[in-house]
Scaffold this motif. Structure first.
Motif, PDB file in Angstrom:
ATOM      1  N   TYR A   5      11.166  80.775  11.568  1.00  0.00           N
ATOM      2  CA  TYR A   5       9.945  81.561  11.543  1.00  0.00           C
ATOM      3  C   TYR A   5       9.085  81.122  10.382  1.00  0.00           C
ATOM      4  O   TYR A   5       9.552  80.967   9.254  1.00  0.00           O
ATOM      5  CB  TYR A   5      10.267  83.058  11.405  1.00  0.00           C
ATOM      6  CG  TYR A   5      10.710  83.687  12.674  1.00  0.00           C
ATOM      7  CD1 TYR A   5       9.835  83.820  13.749  1.00  0.00           C
ATOM      8  CD2 TYR A   5      12.013  84.149  12.825  1.00  0.00           C
ATOM      9  CE1 TYR A   5      10.265  84.405  14.929  1.00  0.00           C
ATOM     10  CE2 TYR A   5      12.426  84.732  14.009  1.00  0.00           C
ATOM     11  CZ  TYR A   5      11.552  84.858  15.048  1.00  0.00           C
ATOM     12  OH  TYR A   5      11.955  85.433  16.220  1.00  0.00           O
ATOM     13  N   SER A   6       7.797  80.922  10.638  1.00  0.00           N
ATOM     14  CA  SER A   6       6.852  80.602   9.577  1.00  0.00           C
ATOM     15  C   SER A   6       6.546  81.876   8.805  1.00  0.00           C
ATOM     16  O   SER A   6       6.918  82.965   9.222  1.00  0.00           O
ATOM     17  CB  SER A   6       5.580  80.008  10.194  1.00  0.00           C
ATOM     18  OG  SER A   6       5.048  80.891  11.135  1.00  0.00           O
ATOM     19  N   PRO A   7       5.856  81.811   7.654  1.00  0.00           N
ATOM     20  CA  PRO A   7       5.593  83.005   6.844  1.00  0.00           C
ATOM     21  C   PRO A   7       4.958  84.112   7.658  1.00  0.00           C
ATOM     22  O   PRO A   7       4.194  83.869   8.595  1.00  0.00           O
ATOM     23  CB  PRO A   7       4.645  82.466   5.771  1.00  0.00           C
ATOM     24  CG  PRO A   7       5.011  81.032   5.640  1.00  0.00           C
ATOM     25  CD  PRO A   7       5.348  80.583   7.023  1.00  0.00           C
ATOM     26  N   LYS A   8       5.235  85.348   7.305  1.00  0.00           N
ATOM     27  CA  LYS A   8       4.825  86.508   8.082  1.00  0.00           C
ATOM     28  C   LYS A   8       3.330  86.754   7.957  1.00  0.00           C
ATOM     29  O   LYS A   8       2.881  87.419   7.030  1.00  0.00           O
ATOM     30  CB  LYS A   8       5.603  87.739   7.656  1.00  0.00           C
ATOM     31  CG  LYS A   8       7.045  87.722   8.104  1.00  0.00           C
ATOM     32  CD  LYS A   8       7.681  89.045   7.812  1.00  0.00           C
ATOM     33  CE  LYS A   8       9.115  89.061   8.327  1.00  0.00           C
ATOM     34  NZ  LYS A   8       9.757  90.355   8.085  1.00  0.00           N
ATOM     35  N   LEU A   9       2.576  86.211   8.868  1.00  0.00           N
ATOM     36  CA  LEU A   9       1.156  86.490   8.991  1.00  0.00           C
ATOM     37  C   LEU A   9       0.975  87.175  10.321  1.00  0.00           C
ATOM     38  O   LEU A   9       1.483  86.725  11.325  1.00  0.00           O
ATOM     39  CB  LEU A   9       0.350  85.186   8.921  1.00  0.00           C
ATOM     40  CG  LEU A   9       0.482  84.429   7.587  1.00  0.00           C
ATOM     41  CD1 LEU A   9      -0.184  83.075   7.693  1.00  0.00           C
ATOM     42  CD2 LEU A   9      -0.119  85.225   6.449  1.00  0.00           C
ATOM     43  N   ALA A  40       2.797  91.110  16.924  1.00  0.00           N
ATOM     44  CA  ALA A  40       3.331  89.751  16.937  1.00  0.00           C
ATOM     45  C   ALA A  40       3.664  89.280  15.528  1.00  0.00           C
ATOM     46  O   ALA A  40       3.225  88.232  15.095  1.00  0.00           O
ATOM     47  CB  ALA A  40       2.333  88.800  17.597  1.00  0.00           C
ATOM     48  N   ASP A  41       4.455  90.069  14.819  1.00  0.00           N
ATOM     49  CA  ASP A  41       4.948  89.600  13.526  1.00  0.00           C
ATOM     50  C   ASP A  41       5.807  88.359  13.716  1.00  0.00           C
ATOM     51  O   ASP A  41       5.767  87.435  12.927  1.00  0.00           O
ATOM     52  CB  ASP A  41       5.785  90.691  12.850  1.00  0.00           C
ATOM     53  CG  ASP A  41       4.939  91.835  12.328  1.00  0.00           C
ATOM     54  OD1 ASP A  41       3.707  91.679  12.272  1.00  0.00           O
ATOM     55  OD2 ASP A  41       5.511  92.884  11.995  1.00  0.00           O
ATOM     56  N   GLN A  42       6.618  88.380  14.789  1.00  0.00           N
ATOM     57  CA  GLN A  42       7.518  87.269  15.070  1.00  0.00           C
ATOM     58  C   GLN A  42       7.422  86.910  16.550  1.00  0.00           C
ATOM     59  O   GLN A  42       7.712  87.722  17.409  1.00  0.00           O
ATOM     60  CB  GLN A  42       8.963  87.647  14.729  1.00  0.00           C
ATOM     61  CG  GLN A  42       9.170  88.169  13.319  1.00  0.00           C
ATOM     62  CD  GLN A  42       9.043  87.096  12.249  1.00  0.00           C
ATOM     63  OE1 GLN A  42       8.792  85.925  12.547  1.00  0.00           O
ATOM     64  NE2 GLN A  42       9.217  87.478  11.013  1.00  0.00           N
ATOM     65  N   VAL A  43       7.008  85.683  16.834  1.00  0.00           N
ATOM     66  CA  VAL A  43       6.905  85.192  18.206  1.00  0.00           C
ATOM     67  C   VAL A  43       8.051  84.210  18.447  1.00  0.00           C
ATOM     68  O   VAL A  43       8.307  83.325  17.628  1.00  0.00           O
ATOM     69  CB  VAL A  43       5.553  84.495  18.445  1.00  0.00           C
ATOM     70  CG1 VAL A  43       5.531  83.817  19.816  1.00  0.00           C
ATOM     71  CG2 VAL A  43       4.417  85.489  18.338  1.00  0.00           C
TER      72      VAL A  43
END
Length: 406
Positions: A5-9, A40-43
């Protein structure tokens, strides 16, 4: 390759999963125009496993050059294999770069990396491939709250019934923005829950058909049913459940009961296919469709000399019949088809059951020698003599998908 996961954007306007209305079960599309979009914090991006990647895994002890030489020797069109692999990967890269540019956190997994933990830690699942990849992605989702939205990576060769319309394959950002701002309607696709009653020493461990030949998914042997006990299979069927002899030339002996009836009907056939509305465009349609040739031959029997051209009476009638085989994906009924039912003086017993129809509850008991129960054409369970399967559709098992307002 597994991408962390990339940074939480996060998306700016979202529908929190805790705010999803559990009552949207009957499948009627309800407008959410007054609500924000999907959280969509995490896709989770589920990647299609290309044939090229599959062959690499199969020949994992060979170099790429050696593998390609081996494929050429057996007659495989290697250039075509690589071309379609590159086409899919290019599309997948577009999805990933679009998510990055929009500041969306994501993770990429393929068939061999996909886990229940991935599903639980994500807010939305984006299968990237075709209907097969969509079915794979859906197979790990065991509730009606996790949205699954598919992109068709090869719209020129793949119909992609389960994916977003083909125009979004060239406009990924627009699709994601629609999800962000709630410009869609929920579609709750019905799925079949299968409860199996097994007898002692019957193995309920799943067999993954796509990988069985090369043991890429080694079977576990730890779970053996010790007593006669009901077991809910861990995978819900989005398309269909098939029950019949594994060796296709062997006759399947089955008992069938519909809608809670206490009367068993003994069948000799080529197996039973039980479909959802989603699956009615797939195997159900292929089994039951009426070819133009057959309609033309029927017309000749009543002294109508037909043609089989595009606008002929035979073509029109065939098209009308075949379109009526398809039913809504949120329908709470299941369509059953008894394949090649043997109709003789003593079969079926008792008489009266139709070879095709609808039911809300279906019970099938195996009297077979070496049979399988197959879910969505990809996962198989043993279904031999004495095993009983109960199939039903429940609201809590629906798959949450979207329909864009175009």
């Amino acid at each position: 390759m597994c991408t962390s996961y990339s940074p939480k954007l996060m998306f700016s306007h979202r529908l929190l999963l805790k705010d999803i209305i559990p009552g949207i079960f009957n499948g009627t599309l309800r407008s959410l125009s007054t609500r924000p979009g999907i959280k969509a914090d995490q896709v989770l991006v589920v990647s299609k496993l290309s044939r090229y990647e599959y062959e690499k895994k199969k020949f994992k002890n060979l170099t790429d050059k050696e593998m390609l030489n081996r494929l050429r020797q057996r007659g495989t069109d290697v250039e075509k294999l690589i071309r379609y692999h590159d086409l899919h990967k290019k599309f997948e890269d577009n999805v990933v770069s679009t998510l990055k540019n929009m500041g969306v956190a994501f993770k990429v997994v393929n068939r061999y990396q996909y886990t229940i933990e991935d599903v639980e830690s994500s807010d939305i699942i984006l299968p990237v491939g075709g209907d097969g990849t969509f079915l794979l992605a859906a197979s790990m989702v065991n509730n009606n709250q996790k949205p699954v939205v598919g992109f068709n990576s090869d719209p020129n060769r793949s119909e992609g019934y389960l994916c977003l319309p083909k125009k979004y394959s060239t406009n990924i950002r627009d699709a994601i923005e629609r999800l962000n701002y709630g410009k869609f309607d929920w579609l709750m696709r019905s799925r079949i829950r299968t409860t199996v009653l097994v007898r002692s020493h019957q193995d309920l461990v799943p067999k993954y058909l796509h990988d069985n030949e090369f043991d890429l998914f080694p079977r576990k042997t730890g779970f053996i049913a010790k007593d006669e006990t009901p077991n809910i299979l861990p995978i819900l069927a989005l398309n269909e459940v098939f029950m019949g002899e594994t060796f296709s030339a062997r006759v399947s002996h089955l008992q069938m009961r519909l809608n809670g009836s206490t009367e068993n009907t003994n069948l000799k056939c080529s197996g039973v296919c039980i479909s959802t509305g989603t699956g009615s465009t797939s195997w159900h349609l292929s089994i039951n469709r009426l070819p133009v040739q057959n309609v033309a031959e029927l017309l000749r029997l009543i002294d109508i000399e037909p043609t089989e051209g595009k606008d002929s009476l035979a073509t029109v009638l065939s098209d009308i019949y075949n379109k009526n085989l398809v039913f809504k994906p949120d329908d709470k009924r299941m369509a059953y088809t008894i394949r090649e039912l043997i109709s003789a003086a003593v079969w079926p017993d008792p008489k009266g059951i139709k070879p095709r129809g609808f039911a809300k509850k279906i019970e099938v008991k195996s009297k077979c020698f070496d049979a399988s129960l197959v879910i969505d054409g990809g996962v198989s369970f043993s279904f031999n003599d004495g095993t009983t399967a109960l199939l039903e559709i429940r609201p809590e098992d629906a798959l949450r998908t979207v329909v864009f307002r175009d």
